[in-house]
Design an enzyme around this catalytic site. Structure first.
Site, short mmCIF file in Angstrom:
data_model
loop_
_atom_site.label_atom_id
_atom_site.label_comp_id
_atom_site.label_asym_id
_atom_site.label_seq_id
_atom_site.Cartn_x
_atom_site.Cartn_y
_atom_site.Cartn_z
N THR A 118 -5.82 -4.10 -7.78
CA THR A 118 -6.77 -3.29 -7.17
C THR A 118 -7.04 -1.84 -7.83
OG1 THR A 118 -5.11 -2.39 -5.49
CG2 THR A 118 -6.74 -4.28 -4.82
N GLY B 89 -5.32 0.60 -11.49
CA GLY B 89 -4.64 0.86 -12.59
C GLY B 89 -4.30 -0.27 -13.87
N PHE B 90 -3.20 -0.52 -14.12
CA PHE B 90 -3.08 -1.57 -14.91
C PHE B 90 -3.62 -3.01 -14.63
CE2 PHE B 90 1.30 0.67 -16.36
CZ PHE B 90 0.48 1.73 -16.77
N ARG C 88 -3.04 -5.27 -1.64
CA ARG C 88 -3.23 -5.00 -0.28
C ARG C 88 -4.42 -4.75 0.08
NH1 ARG C 88 1.55 -0.96 0.30
NH2 ARG C 88 0.61 -0.33 -1.61
N VAL D 217 3.46 -7.77 -1.54
CA VAL D 217 4.38 -8.54 -2.32
C VAL D 217 5.94 -8.26 -1.62
CG1 VAL D 217 3.34 -8.30 -4.35
CG2 VAL D 217 5.23 -6.55 -3.98
N SER E 112 8.97 -0.18 -17.60
CA SER E 112 8.68 1.29 -17.81
C SER E 112 9.52 1.67 -18.60
CB SER E 112 8.49 1.89 -16.44
OG SER E 112 8.63 3.07 -16.66
N TYR F 197 13.56 4.94 -8.56
CA TYR F 197 12.50 4.50 -9.35
C TYR F 197 13.04 3.98 -10.88
CZ TYR F 197 8.33 3.60 -11.80
OH TYR F 197 7.25 2.94 -12.73
N LYS G 80 13.35 -0.05 -12.31
CA LYS G 80 12.91 -0.57 -13.54
C LYS G 80 14.06 -1.02 -14.47
CE LYS G 80 8.37 -0.34 -12.59
NZ LYS G 80 7.64 -1.38 -12.54
N GLU H 237 -3.52 5.57 -10.68
CA GLU H 237 -3.30 6.13 -9.15
C GLU H 237 -1.66 6.47 -9.06
OE1 GLU H 237 -5.16 3.86 -6.25
OE2 GLU H 237 -6.93 4.16 -7.16
#
Ligand code: NDP
Ligand code: 8X3
Length: 256
Positions: A13, A15-16, A36, A63, A142, A155, A159, A191
């Site tokens: 929905t 970005g990438f 979502r 997810v 990332s 975060y 990753k 976003e």
């Protein structure tokens, strides 16, 4: 429904994921699109079907919800099960705080989405790839999964987990002839930062001050390229940054 290739893209929905949806659609793929935000998913699906004369199967779920992931992917109609490419992309950062100041709820959201959700989706799709002895899983890592930076703690850890799981999937799925590719982008203006900074647009924009950041389309082009190689060739791991960034720490802002 045609006999064209099928890609399933999570986080489509924005970005990438959204840029990948357009890239794969304009190259003739039929698409299963997840996210979502149902309204956005429908808008994007309608536009892609209209523009590129392909078929789109919107598959909204969170997810993080194990039953929803396995239920939705497990009950795909027969003609949508031959998934050639999974772009396992849905993910987020929430907060950028020192370890001792960070919010545990933020940590839970990142771990549940970027690690557990990521695993559920990969496992659910693998059930359709294994019997065919064919398929390509593209895992979204990332630069944050290659080098830890200050106030990146959880975060970065999620990753790093993606990086480890990308290696693990490649090893374990070797006997099923399934390609597994890890993509590790640096700063890209999507976003992502708006979500990370909880809607604070000014702080989000400041992440990209003085650099020409990657665009979502740059990343989608690279992802699509990885799927165009001959069956015996697999890009295992790919790090890409804009020219003004070296890794998760070093950036050269306002270059003359
Ligand atoms: P965006 O915020 O633009 O897009 C994130 C996408 O993930 C949205 O489509 C969102 O859809 C979806 N998503 C988030 N949580 C869930 C969930 N629980 N269930 C289903 N879908 C979800 O960010 P990006 O496109 O930049 O990020 C995509 C991936 O790339 C992430 O994994 C991110 O960590 C990674 N990344 C981003 C970089 C960047 O600088 N932008 C650099 C390196 C990696 P919805 O809200 O509708 O559910
Ligand atoms: C997103 C890129 O550098 O903000 O994964 O961690 S960074």
């Amino acid at each position: 429904m045609s006999s064209r290739k099928i890609a399933l893209i999570t986080g489509a929905t924005s970005g990438f994921g959204k840029a990948c949806a357009f890239k794969f659609a304009c190259n003739g793929y039929d698409l299963i699109l997840n996210g979502r935000r149902v309204d956005r998913l429908k808008e994007i699906s309608d536009e892609l079907e209209r523009k590129y004369n392909i078929a789109v199967y919107p598959l909204p779920f969170d997810v993080r919800e194990e039953n929803a992931v396995f239920g939705s992917i497990g009950s795909l109609p027969e003609e949508w099960r031959n998934i050639d490419v999974l772009v396992n992309n849905a993910g987020l950062a929430v907060g950028r705080d020192y370890f001792e100041e960070a919010d545990v709820d933020d940590w839970n959201r990142m771990i549940d989405t970027n690690v557990k959700g990521f695993l559920y989706v990969a496992k659910a799709v693998t059930q359709w790839m294994v019997p065919r002895k064919q398929g390509h899983i593209i895992n979204m890592g990332s630069v944050a999964g290659k080098l830890v930076y200050e106030r990146g703690n959880t975060y970065c850890a999620t990753k790093f987990a993606v990086d480890a799981l990308n290696q693990a999937m490649r090893i374990d799925l070797l006997r099923h002839n399934i390609k597994v590719t890890g993509i590790h982008p640096g700063a890209a203006e999507t976003e992502f930062s708006l979500v990370r900074f909880k809607g604070d647009g000014e702080t989000a924009a400041s992440v990209y001050n003085g650099i020409k950041a990657l665009t979502a389309e740059d990343v989608a082009d690279v992802i699509y390229y990885c799927t165009t190689l001959p069956p015996h060739v697999c890009i295992n791991d790919l790090v890409l940054t804009c020219t003004h960034q070296a890794d998760g720490i070093y950036m050269h802002r306002n270059p003359s």
